[in-house]
Design an enzyme around this catalytic site. Sequence first.
Site, PDB file in Angstrom:
ATOM      1  N   ASP A  63       0.938  -1.340  -0.005  1.00 55.06           N
ATOM      2  CA  ASP A  63      -0.223  -0.085  -0.107  1.00 55.06           C
ATOM      3  C   ASP A  63       0.845   1.301   0.005  1.00 55.06           C
ATOM      4  O   ASP A  63       2.053   1.308   0.137  1.00 55.06           O
ATOM      5  CB  ASP A  63      -0.792  -0.014   1.189  1.00 55.06           C
ATOM      6  CG  ASP A  63      -0.058  -0.358   2.518  1.00 55.06           C
ATOM      7  OD1 ASP A  63       0.959  -0.581   2.719  1.00 55.06           O
ATOM      8  OD2 ASP A  63      -0.942  -0.963   3.250  1.00 55.06           O
ATOM      9  N   ASN A 130      -6.875  -2.383  14.739  1.00 52.33           N
ATOM     10  CA  ASN A 130      -8.319  -2.657  14.517  1.00 52.33           C
ATOM     11  C   ASN A 130      -8.660  -3.897  13.289  1.00 52.33           C
ATOM     12  O   ASN A 130      -9.668  -4.078  12.977  1.00 52.33           O
ATOM     13  CB  ASN A 130      -9.030  -1.399  13.786  1.00 52.33           C
ATOM     14  CG  ASN A 130      -8.488  -1.263  12.215  1.00 52.33           C
ATOM     15  OD1 ASN A 130      -7.603  -1.769  11.773  1.00 52.33           O
ATOM     16  ND2 ASN A 130      -8.846   0.091  11.709  1.00 52.33           N
ATOM     17  N   HIS A 132      -7.022  -4.365  10.416  1.00 47.21           N
ATOM     18  CA  HIS A 132      -6.747  -4.263   9.107  1.00 47.21           C
ATOM     19  C   HIS A 132      -5.791  -4.967   8.617  1.00 47.21           C
ATOM     20  O   HIS A 132      -4.522  -5.291   9.243  1.00 47.21           O
ATOM     21  CB  HIS A 132      -6.740  -2.707   8.480  1.00 47.21           C
ATOM     22  CG  HIS A 132      -5.546  -1.874   8.905  1.00 47.21           C
ATOM     23  ND1 HIS A 132      -5.724  -0.498   9.106  1.00 47.21           N
ATOM     24  CD2 HIS A 132      -4.354  -2.378   9.018  1.00 47.21           C
ATOM     25  CE1 HIS A 132      -4.534  -0.044   9.504  1.00 47.21           C
ATOM     26  NE2 HIS A 132      -3.638  -1.215   9.492  1.00 47.21           N
ATOM     27  N   GLU A 137      -9.827  -1.741   5.596  1.00 47.62           N
ATOM     28  CA  GLU A 137     -10.378  -1.361   6.691  1.00 47.62           C
ATOM     29  C   GLU A 137     -11.475  -2.144   7.153  1.00 47.62           C
ATOM     30  O   GLU A 137     -12.290  -2.691   6.007  1.00 47.62           O
ATOM     31  CB  GLU A 137     -10.344   0.108   6.850  1.00 47.62           C
ATOM     32  CG  GLU A 137      -9.317   0.983   6.504  1.00 47.62           C
ATOM     33  CD  GLU A 137      -8.478   1.092   7.911  1.00 47.62           C
ATOM     34  OE1 GLU A 137      -8.468   0.279   8.660  1.00 47.62           O
ATOM     35  OE2 GLU A 137      -7.913   2.311   7.998  1.00 47.62           O
TER      36      GLU A 137
HETATM   37  C1  F6R Z   1       1.605  -1.391   6.084  1.00 48.95           C
HETATM   38  C2  F6R Z   1       0.478  -1.831   6.030  1.00 48.95           C
HETATM   39  C3  F6R Z   1      -0.651  -1.758   7.606  1.00 48.95           C
HETATM   40  C4  F6R Z   1       0.270  -1.975   8.707  1.00 48.95           C
HETATM   41  C5  F6R Z   1      -0.523  -2.088   9.911  1.00 48.95           C
HETATM   42  C6  F6R Z   1       0.309  -2.377  11.184  1.00 48.95           C
HETATM   43  O1  F6R Z   1       2.134  -1.701   4.758  1.00 48.95           O
HETATM   44  O2  F6R Z   1      -0.339  -2.401   5.274  1.00 48.95           O
HETATM   45  O3  F6R Z   1      -1.446  -2.918   7.219  1.00 48.95           O
HETATM   46  O4  F6R Z   1       0.868  -3.260   8.313  1.00 48.95           O
HETATM   47  O5  F6R Z   1      -0.969  -0.974   9.986  1.00 48.95           O
HETATM   48  O6  F6R Z   1       1.170  -1.173  11.376  1.00 48.95           O
HETATM   49  P1  F6R Z   1       2.512  -1.014  12.398  1.00 48.95           P
HETATM   50  O7  F6R Z   1       3.451  -2.180  12.116  1.00 48.95           O
HETATM   51  O8  F6R Z   1       3.125   0.129  12.539  1.00 48.95           O
HETATM   52  O9  F6R Z   1       1.690  -1.519  13.737  1.00 48.95           O
END
Ligand code: F6R
Length: 235
Positions: A63, A130, A132, A137
């Site tokens: 992403d 959450n 995702h 989401e």
């Molecule tokens: C990142 C992504 C997100 C993160 C998620 C966890 O490319 O797609 O889904 O993996 O938000 O983020 P952290 O590792 O910062 O807790």
Amino acid sequence: MKKIVCKNYDEMSKEGAKIIAEQIAKKPDSVLGLATGSTPIGLYKCLRDDNVDFSKVSTYNLDEYYPISKTNDQSYQYFMDDNLFNHVTVKSMDIPNGEAKDAQAECRRYDEAIENAGGIDLQLLGLGPNGHIGFNEPDDQLSVGTHLVELTQSTIDANARFFASADEVPRHALTLGMGGIMKAKKILVVANGKGKADVVKKMFSGVIDTHVPATLLQLHNDVTVIVDEEANSAE
Ligand code: F6R
């Protein structure tokens, strides 16, 4: 789904890097799906320190914020350059283009590029608090292909720590869809800290719920989840 419980963040990172290094050793021209965020930073460091040979590897990131300039130090392009691409030579890398004028066309281009590369051999994922994965989401419906998504307030709040304030967090992102993730031949999830414990528990509950997108991974037949003790602590 296989769960590996590690003592702490460093062990989780080493274990995750080991699985990626094994994948590349087995198939030097692997197509890797990569993730950003705080969780995989240690894993990328292990791969760099171990001098893993990425010279035949193609990478596709999950992403990117939209819109965002590639040179913005909060862009996922910048993150990947900083954590991996400035240190190792890859055959090719691709990230959804946060500078694209036409977001829909960029999403189509991205799905086609992955398909033309032969699909993703191993997809690395972090977990949103959450639930995702990528920026898919929680919602009543989830998208299959790469798409433009409006970030939820909880994701904006969670990511505000990287920006000067929550107001500066982009409101949209381009993300691989659930189909793009589920088509990967292998999936590797890394999660650490108490904030991920509820989601980890739900991922092993036997119930799938589009409001916790990570639970859909239970439908995939080759998923390894590496957690530290805190992320494994939900009752
Ligand atoms: C990142 C992504 C997100 C993160 C998620 C966890 O490319 O797609 O889904 O993996 O938000 O983020 P952290 O590792 O910062 O807790």
